[in-house]
Scaffold this motif. Structure first.
Motif, mmCIF file in Angstrom:
data_model
loop_
_atom_site.group_PDB
_atom_site.id
_atom_site.type_symbol
_atom_site.label_atom_id
_atom_site.label_comp_id
_atom_site.label_asym_id
_atom_site.label_seq_id
_atom_site.Cartn_x
_atom_site.Cartn_y
_atom_site.Cartn_z
ATOM 1 N N ALA A 147 -32.379 73.740 -21.444
ATOM 2 C CA ALA A 147 -33.182 75.241 -22.728
ATOM 3 C C ALA A 147 -32.958 76.044 -22.599
ATOM 4 C CB ALA A 147 -34.214 73.647 -23.297
ATOM 5 N N PRO A 148 -33.067 76.471 -23.390
ATOM 6 C CA PRO A 148 -33.496 77.824 -24.128
ATOM 7 C C PRO A 148 -35.064 78.857 -23.085
ATOM 8 C CG PRO A 148 -32.535 77.584 -26.027
ATOM 9 C CD PRO A 148 -32.798 76.529 -24.965
ATOM 10 N N GLY A 149 -34.369 79.388 -21.789
ATOM 11 C CA GLY A 149 -36.294 79.730 -21.843
ATOM 12 C C GLY A 149 -36.126 79.174 -20.429
ATOM 13 N N GLY A 150 -35.674 77.776 -20.134
ATOM 14 C CA GLY A 150 -35.637 76.848 -19.410
ATOM 15 C C GLY A 150 -36.170 76.942 -17.529
ATOM 16 N N VAL A 151 -36.607 76.263 -16.443
ATOM 17 C CA VAL A 151 -36.849 77.407 -15.483
ATOM 18 C C VAL A 151 -35.366 76.588 -14.402
ATOM 19 C CG1 VAL A 151 -37.888 78.252 -13.679
ATOM 20 C CG2 VAL A 151 -39.128 78.170 -15.957
ATOM 21 N N LEU A 152 -34.556 77.086 -13.645
ATOM 22 C CA LEU A 152 -33.656 76.687 -12.427
ATOM 23 C C LEU A 152 -35.011 77.357 -10.687
ATOM 24 C CD1 LEU A 152 -31.897 76.166 -10.550
ATOM 25 C CD2 LEU A 152 -31.164 78.123 -10.519
ATOM 26 N N ALA A 153 -35.334 76.454 -10.825
ATOM 27 C CA ALA A 153 -35.811 76.015 -9.552
ATOM 28 C C ALA A 153 -35.229 75.501 -8.187
ATOM 29 C CB ALA A 153 -37.649 75.812 -9.133
ATOM 30 N N ALA A 154 -35.108 75.935 -7.219
ATOM 31 C CA ALA A 154 -34.360 75.750 -5.960
ATOM 32 C C ALA A 154 -34.313 76.273 -4.645
ATOM 33 C CB ALA A 154 -32.591 75.593 -6.276
ATOM 34 N N ALA A 155 -34.330 75.806 -3.242
ATOM 35 C CA ALA A 155 -34.426 75.665 -2.582
ATOM 36 C C ALA A 155 -33.307 75.806 -1.815
ATOM 37 C CB ALA A 155 -35.463 75.077 -1.853
ATOM 38 N N THR A 200 -28.909 86.730 -6.043
ATOM 39 C CA THR A 200 -30.082 87.264 -6.956
ATOM 40 C C THR A 200 -28.541 87.993 -7.781
ATOM 41 O OG1 THR A 200 -32.337 88.495 -5.671
ATOM 42 C CG2 THR A 200 -31.294 88.931 -8.154
ATOM 43 N N ALA A 201 -27.383 88.130 -7.316
ATOM 44 C CA ALA A 201 -26.504 88.929 -8.201
ATOM 45 C C ALA A 201 -25.687 87.468 -8.937
ATOM 46 C CB ALA A 201 -25.652 89.643 -7.029
ATOM 47 N N GLU A 202 -25.641 86.653 -8.048
ATOM 48 C CA GLU A 202 -25.124 85.433 -8.864
ATOM 49 C C GLU A 202 -25.686 84.565 -9.524
ATOM 50 O OE1 GLU A 202 -22.280 83.698 -4.843
ATOM 51 O OE2 GLU A 202 -23.958 83.265 -4.993
ATOM 52 N N LEU A 203 -27.125 84.969 -9.664
ATOM 53 C CA LEU A 203 -27.470 84.225 -10.827
ATOM 54 C C LEU A 203 -27.996 85.397 -12.419
ATOM 55 C CD1 LEU A 203 -30.861 82.865 -8.926
ATOM 56 C CD2 LEU A 203 -29.624 81.658 -10.407
ATOM 57 N N ALA A 204 -27.364 86.918 -11.785
ATOM 58 C CA ALA A 204 -27.589 88.038 -13.102
ATOM 59 C C ALA A 204 -26.117 87.451 -13.698
ATOM 60 C CB ALA A 204 -28.121 89.258 -12.023
ATOM 61 N N ASP A 210 -35.013 87.381 -15.061
ATOM 62 C CA ASP A 210 -36.660 86.907 -14.287
ATOM 63 C C ASP A 210 -36.691 86.198 -13.507
ATOM 64 O OD1 ASP A 210 -38.032 88.144 -16.663
ATOM 65 O OD2 ASP A 210 -37.776 86.720 -17.944
ATOM 66 N N THR A 211 -35.531 87.027 -12.098
ATOM 67 C CA THR A 211 -35.320 85.947 -11.483
ATOM 68 C C THR A 211 -35.771 86.221 -9.971
ATOM 69 O OG1 THR A 211 -32.161 85.284 -11.575
ATOM 70 C CG2 THR A 211 -32.900 85.819 -9.205
ATOM 71 N N ARG A 284 -36.412 81.446 -7.957
ATOM 72 C CA ARG A 284 -36.617 80.301 -9.399
ATOM 73 C C ARG A 284 -35.611 81.572 -10.797
ATOM 74 N NH1 ARG A 284 -40.367 82.101 -13.529
ATOM 75 N NH2 ARG A 284 -40.934 80.486 -14.898
ATOM 76 N N ALA A 285 -35.357 81.722 -11.498
ATOM 77 C CA ALA A 285 -34.670 81.854 -12.620
ATOM 78 C C ALA A 285 -34.728 81.264 -13.702
ATOM 79 C CB ALA A 285 -33.348 81.990 -12.370
ATOM 80 N N VAL A 286 -34.405 81.762 -15.216
ATOM 81 C CA VAL A 286 -35.244 81.623 -16.626
ATOM 82 C C VAL A 286 -33.820 81.531 -17.051
ATOM 83 C CG1 VAL A 286 -36.257 82.040 -19.003
ATOM 84 C CG2 VAL A 286 -37.759 82.101 -16.471
ATOM 85 N N ALA A 287 -33.226 80.914 -17.600
ATOM 86 C CA ALA A 287 -32.090 80.394 -18.907
ATOM 87 C C ALA A 287 -31.829 81.360 -19.587
ATOM 88 C CB ALA A 287 -31.351 78.717 -19.028
ATOM 89 N N PRO A 288 -31.104 82.004 -20.265
ATOM 90 C CA PRO A 288 -31.162 83.091 -21.370
ATOM 91 C C PRO A 288 -31.564 82.444 -22.635
ATOM 92 C CG PRO A 288 -28.864 82.292 -20.922
ATOM 93 C CD PRO A 288 -29.314 81.855 -19.656
#
Length: 290
Positions: A147-155, A200-204, A210-211, A284-288
């Motif tokens: 969802a917009p503003g949803g969070v990805l958290a991964a190890a 970080t670059a791949e997530l962007a 907000d990575t 940790r990264a936030v979906a657009p």
């Protein structure tokens, strides 16, 4: 990223075969693995802000974590879905989830998810993303189902492998004994996401904002060197067992496994245990939003 010659179809087929083959062994050592895995799960739930009512997707769930832990947090008003490439892993997770009403498991590939857009509030993954062939496309797919503003958290495992002895020591010994060539540059694998700047670059590039990428030490402890050998035997890919048989006459070649035991000697504790603190990266990264 991956080279042009990399065969992604064969790689995924091999991954499915491997994880199917070791699913029972992986579950048999779950208590050992969770000495380090459980603290990572707790931190992922915290980073993602998982709370009652959330819809959560667990990617590469294996035998069911962190999906089952998330189910305990989201409660009866929430729902958790765990996916894994290997059907036998999913079968183990389903067995463990018996009686848990707010979690379901199914076979799925993170690079070809068929969930509708904005299906989840949170995506979790504990050491499951490193095997994606195209990581930017994988992150785009995860952004789409969030969802917009949803969070990805991964190890993911930090690199190089020497900083994560729980997963690397036995493989280093086997590689030397079998004289294996190094993995192709850029190929997916356990330590392929160990560079924080690259991740970080791949997530962007995939649209996340907000990575944050932080380090965390997973505090694995096994009761003895023998237990580490047992763990290693049941989690190595079947292809390596075949190589051991062909070169030494048996997958249980005594010299090979004695060498694995010797490799953990620097990690012995005064109480006779083996402490294998292993560095992992937490993303940790936030979906657009728009």
């Amino acid at each position: 990223m991956t080279t042009a010659a990399f065969d992604s179809v064969s790689f995924k087929q091999a991954q499915r075969v491997t994880w199917n083959a070791i699913s029972a062994g992986w579950l048999s050592c779950a208590e050992d693995f969770e000495t380090g895995g459980a603290p990572v799960t707790a931190r992922l739930l915290e980073l993602a802000g998982v709370r009652p009512g959330h819809r959560v997707l667990d990617v590469g769930t294996g035998t069911g974590e962190p999906a089952l832990s998330a189910a305990g947090v989201v409660g009866s008003t929430g729902a958790v879905t765990g996916i894994d490439l290997a059907p036998d892993m999913i079968a183990r997770a389903q067995e463990r989830a018996h009686g848990v009403d707010n979690v379901e498991f199914g076979v799925g590939d993170v690079e070809s998810l068929d969930f509708p857009a904005a299906s989840f509030d949170v995506v979790l993954s504990r050491w499951g993303l490193m095997f994606a062939v195209d990581r930017v496309e994988m992150f785009r797919t995860l952004a789409r189902v969030l969802a917009p503003g949803g969070v990805l958290a991964a190890a993911v495992w930090a690199g190089p492998g020497s900083v994560a002895p729980m997963m690397s020591l036995s493989f280093q010994v086997l590689s030397r004994r079998l004289e294996l060539p190094p993995a192709p540059p850029g190929a997916p694998g356990p330590f392929s996401m160990g560079d924080p700047d690259v991740v970080t670059a791949e997530l962007a590039e995939a649209g996340f904002g907000d990575t944050e990428v932080s380090s965390f030490e997973a505090p694995f402890v096994l009761e003895s060197p023998r237990r580490y050998i047992e763990f290693s035997k049941v989690v190595i890919p079947p292809g390596l067992k075949t190589m051991l048989r062909e070169k030494f006459g048996s997958a249980d070649d005594p010299e090979t496994w004695a060498a694995v035991g010797e490799a953990v000697a620097p990690y012995h504790t005064s109480g006779g245990q083996v402490a294998l603190p292993s560095k992992t990266l937490l993303l940790r990264a936030v979906a657009p939003v728009g």
